[in-house]
Design an enzyme around this catalytic site. Structure first.
Site, PDB file in Angstrom:
ATOM      1  N   LYS A   1       0.839  -1.212   0.000  1.00 41.27           N
ATOM      2  CA  LYS A   1       0.000   0.000   0.000  1.00 41.27           C
ATOM      3  C   LYS A   1       0.872   1.259   0.000  1.00 41.27           C
ATOM      4  O   LYS A   1       0.608   2.192  -0.749  1.00 41.27           O
ATOM      5  CB  LYS A   1      -0.917   0.028   1.240  1.00 41.27           C
ATOM      6  CG  LYS A   1      -1.927  -1.116   1.272  1.00 41.27           C
ATOM      7  CD  LYS A   1      -2.924  -0.951   2.412  1.00 41.27           C
ATOM      8  CE  LYS A   1      -2.322  -1.056   3.796  1.00 41.27           C
ATOM      9  NZ  LYS A   1      -1.812  -2.391   4.135  1.00 41.27           N
TER      10      LYS A   1
ATOM     11  N   ARG B   1      -9.894   0.434   8.299  1.00 32.88           N
ATOM     12  CA  ARG B   1      -9.413  -0.917   8.582  1.00 32.88           C
ATOM     13  C   ARG B   1     -10.448  -1.752   9.303  1.00 32.88           C
ATOM     14  O   ARG B   1     -10.182  -2.913   9.611  1.00 32.88           O
ATOM     15  CB  ARG B   1      -8.193  -0.816   9.462  1.00 32.88           C
ATOM     16  CG  ARG B   1      -6.916  -1.326   8.819  1.00 32.88           C
ATOM     17  CD  ARG B   1      -5.828  -0.903   9.743  1.00 32.88           C
ATOM     18  NE  ARG B   1      -4.625  -1.647   9.671  1.00 32.88           N
ATOM     19  CZ  ARG B   1      -3.509  -1.162   9.143  1.00 32.88           C
ATOM     20  NH1 ARG B   1      -3.496  -0.012   8.527  1.00 32.88           N
ATOM     21  NH2 ARG B   1      -2.410  -1.854   9.221  1.00 32.88           N
TER      22      ARG B   1
ATOM     23  N   ARG C   1      11.868  -5.943   5.551  1.00 34.46           N
ATOM     24  CA  ARG C   1      11.651  -4.504   5.436  1.00 34.46           C
ATOM     25  C   ARG C   1      12.476  -3.738   6.490  1.00 34.46           C
ATOM     26  O   ARG C   1      12.627  -4.184   7.616  1.00 34.46           O
ATOM     27  CB  ARG C   1      10.157  -4.224   5.652  1.00 34.46           C
ATOM     28  CG  ARG C   1       9.754  -2.805   5.444  1.00 34.46           C
ATOM     29  CD  ARG C   1       8.373  -2.724   4.849  1.00 34.46           C
ATOM     30  NE  ARG C   1       7.344  -2.615   5.863  1.00 34.46           N
ATOM     31  CZ  ARG C   1       6.055  -2.474   5.590  1.00 34.46           C
ATOM     32  NH1 ARG C   1       5.624  -2.479   4.348  1.00 34.46           N
ATOM     33  NH2 ARG C   1       5.193  -2.374   6.541  1.00 34.46           N
TER      34      ARG C   1
ATOM     35  N   ARG D   1      11.088  -2.494  12.302  1.00 28.44           N
ATOM     36  CA  ARG D   1      10.041  -2.038  13.217  1.00 28.44           C
ATOM     37  C   ARG D   1       9.719  -3.112  14.256  1.00 28.44           C
ATOM     38  O   ARG D   1       9.826  -4.291  13.974  1.00 28.44           O
ATOM     39  CB  ARG D   1       8.770  -1.717  12.419  1.00 28.44           C
ATOM     40  CG  ARG D   1       8.756  -0.330  11.862  1.00 28.44           C
ATOM     41  CD  ARG D   1       7.672  -0.055  10.834  1.00 28.44           C
ATOM     42  NE  ARG D   1       6.415  -0.765  11.008  1.00 28.44           N
ATOM     43  CZ  ARG D   1       5.418  -0.700  10.124  1.00 28.44           C
ATOM     44  NH1 ARG D   1       5.540   0.035   9.033  1.00 28.44           N
ATOM     45  NH2 ARG D   1       4.306  -1.368  10.312  1.00 28.44           N
TER      46      ARG D   1
ATOM     47  N   ARG E   1      -0.472  -9.572  13.026  1.00 24.09           N
ATOM     48  CA  ARG E   1      -1.047  -8.541  12.147  1.00 24.09           C
ATOM     49  C   ARG E   1      -1.888  -9.173  11.041  1.00 24.09           C
ATOM     50  O   ARG E   1      -2.923  -8.653  10.665  1.00 24.09           O
ATOM     51  CB  ARG E   1       0.075  -7.689  11.526  1.00 24.09           C
ATOM     52  CG  ARG E   1       0.568  -6.629  12.496  1.00 24.09           C
ATOM     53  CD  ARG E   1       1.922  -6.114  12.105  1.00 24.09           C
ATOM     54  NE  ARG E   1       1.924  -5.317  10.908  1.00 24.09           N
ATOM     55  CZ  ARG E   1       3.013  -5.059  10.181  1.00 24.09           C
ATOM     56  NH1 ARG E   1       4.175  -5.565  10.554  1.00 24.09           N
ATOM     57  NH2 ARG E   1       2.944  -4.319   9.114  1.00 24.09           N
TER      58      ARG E   1
HETATM   59  P1  ADP Z   1       0.736  -2.278   7.853  1.00 21.72           P
HETATM   60  O1  ADP Z   1      -0.318  -1.897   6.861  1.00 21.72           O
HETATM   61  O2  ADP Z   1       1.978  -2.704   7.203  1.00 21.72           O
HETATM   62  O3  ADP Z   1       0.219  -3.177   8.945  1.00 21.72           O
HETATM   63  P2  ADP Z   1       0.644   0.350   9.051  1.00 21.72           P
HETATM   64  O4  ADP Z   1       1.821   1.222   9.069  1.00 21.72           O
HETATM   65  O5  ADP Z   1      -0.506   0.716   8.172  1.00 21.72           O
HETATM   66  O6  ADP Z   1       1.212  -1.064   8.711  1.00 21.72           O
HETATM   67  O7  ADP Z   1       0.057   0.200  10.544  1.00 21.72           O
HETATM   68  C1  ADP Z   1       0.854  -0.147  11.644  1.00 21.72           C
HETATM   69  C2  ADP Z   1      -0.031  -0.333  12.877  1.00 21.72           C
HETATM   70  O8  ADP Z   1      -0.702   0.891  13.189  1.00 21.72           O
HETATM   71  C3  ADP Z   1      -1.137  -1.365  12.729  1.00 21.72           C
HETATM   72  O9  ADP Z   1      -0.693  -2.674  12.998  1.00 21.72           O
HETATM   73  C4  ADP Z   1      -2.123  -0.874  13.775  1.00 21.72           C
HETATM   74  O10 ADP Z   1      -1.716  -1.227  15.091  1.00 21.72           O
HETATM   75  C5  ADP Z   1      -2.025   0.631  13.661  1.00 21.72           C
HETATM   76  N1  ADP Z   1      -2.995   1.190  12.693  1.00 21.72           N
HETATM   77  C6  ADP Z   1      -2.706   1.811  11.515  1.00 21.72           C
HETATM   78  N2  ADP Z   1      -3.825   2.206  10.895  1.00 21.72           N
HETATM   79  C7  ADP Z   1      -4.858   1.814  11.682  1.00 21.72           C
HETATM   80  C8  ADP Z   1      -6.274   1.909  11.580  1.00 21.72           C
HETATM   81  N3  ADP Z   1      -6.887   2.501  10.519  1.00 21.72           N
HETATM   82  N4  ADP Z   1      -7.028   1.388  12.584  1.00 21.72           N
HETATM   83  C9  ADP Z   1      -6.456   0.807  13.667  1.00 21.72           C
HETATM   84  N5  ADP Z   1      -5.137   0.669  13.818  1.00 21.72           N
HETATM   85  C10 ADP Z   1      -4.332   1.170  12.848  1.00 21.72           C
END
Ligand code: ADP
Length: 215
Positions: free
Chosen positions: A13, A88, A127, A162, A173
């Site tokens: 993404k 999400r 990553r 990370r 996740r």
């Molecule tokens: P990825 O898509 O690779 O999991 P992100 O950088 O989008 O990583 O998100 C990292 C973390 O931030 C998620 O695992 C979650 O804990 C939190 N997070 C991000 N966006 C949301 C969201 N829209 N709702 C709830 N938690 C979120």
């Protein structure tokens, strides 16, 4: 131009969003980046989010909705935006719809990036992310290494793995995605803006978006 990017963690993404921002000259809004920035800055919001993020769980909808309601009304969003990592959950999608209706905005493309699970796990464990919260550039030790190992090309700060990119956190996740986020595909499937794009490489996904929005 307003675009939503859906896909499992590691589906690409962020990469696709970056390319689309160049094509359309609009902002990428990544809730993950906003939350990581808050954790590093040591704000209350960051303190609340940190534990959930480390465990690979979603932070509570109320927190995310508070962030996004404000963010979408900022000046730079008037031209359009690419949502990366939001919505999400179904609750977030419903709230987004209400906010957009209120602002008189509609979504042009909802893009579901599809990548096989073994590719996802390999990508996420390899990553590396720039530790500078203002930069957060992303590298991959196999496919996109920084010029100097462990150092960000863009800002010179160290690149790190990370906390949520250990194998255990990644499995969590993906489980969280299957439970909470995958239902969004059903939710959006019949929306005329919805498209599914294969995303082993970013270009086909970009082409699919361009074809969808008629450019
Ligand atoms: P990825 O898509 O690779 O999991 P992100 O950088 O989008 O990583 O998100 C990292 C973390 O931030 C998620 O695992 C979650 O804990 C939190 N997070 C991000 N966006 C949301 C969201 N829209 N709702 C709830 N938690 C979120």
């Amino acid at each position: 131009m307003r675009i939503i990017l859906l896909g499992t963690p590691g589906a690409g993404k962020g990469t696709v969003a970056e390319l689309l921002t160049e094509r359309f000259g609009i902002r990428q809004i990544s809730t993950g980046d906003i939350l990581r920035g808050a954790v590093t800055a040591g704000t209350n919001m960051g303190a609340t989010a940190e534990g959930y993020m480390k465990r690979g769980e979603l932070v509570p909808d109320t927190l995310i909705l508070e962030i996004m309601e404000k963010r979408l009304q900022e000046e730079d969003c008037k031209k359009g935006f690419i949502l990366d990592g939001f919505p999400r959950t179904i609750v977030q999608a419903e709230s987004l719809k209400k906010t957009l209706d209120k602002l008189g905005m509609k979504i042009d493309a909802i893009v579901n990036l599809e990548v096989p699970e073994d590719v996802i796990i390999r990508r996420l464990t390899s990553r590396r992310t720039c530790s500078n919260p203002k930069c957060q550039a992303i590298y991959n030790i196999f496919t996109k290494p920084s010029r100097k190992e462990g150092i960000c090309d863009k800002c010179g700060n160290p690149t790190i793995q990370r906390d949520d990119e250990t194998e255990e956190a990644i499995k969590q996740r993906l489980k969280t995605y299957a439970e909470k986020t995958a239902p969004l595909i059903e939710y959006y499937k019949h929306d005329p803006a919805f498209i599914t794009a294969p995303s082993l490489k970013p270009e086909p996904a970009i082409d699919a978006v361009m074809a969808r929005v008629g450019r």
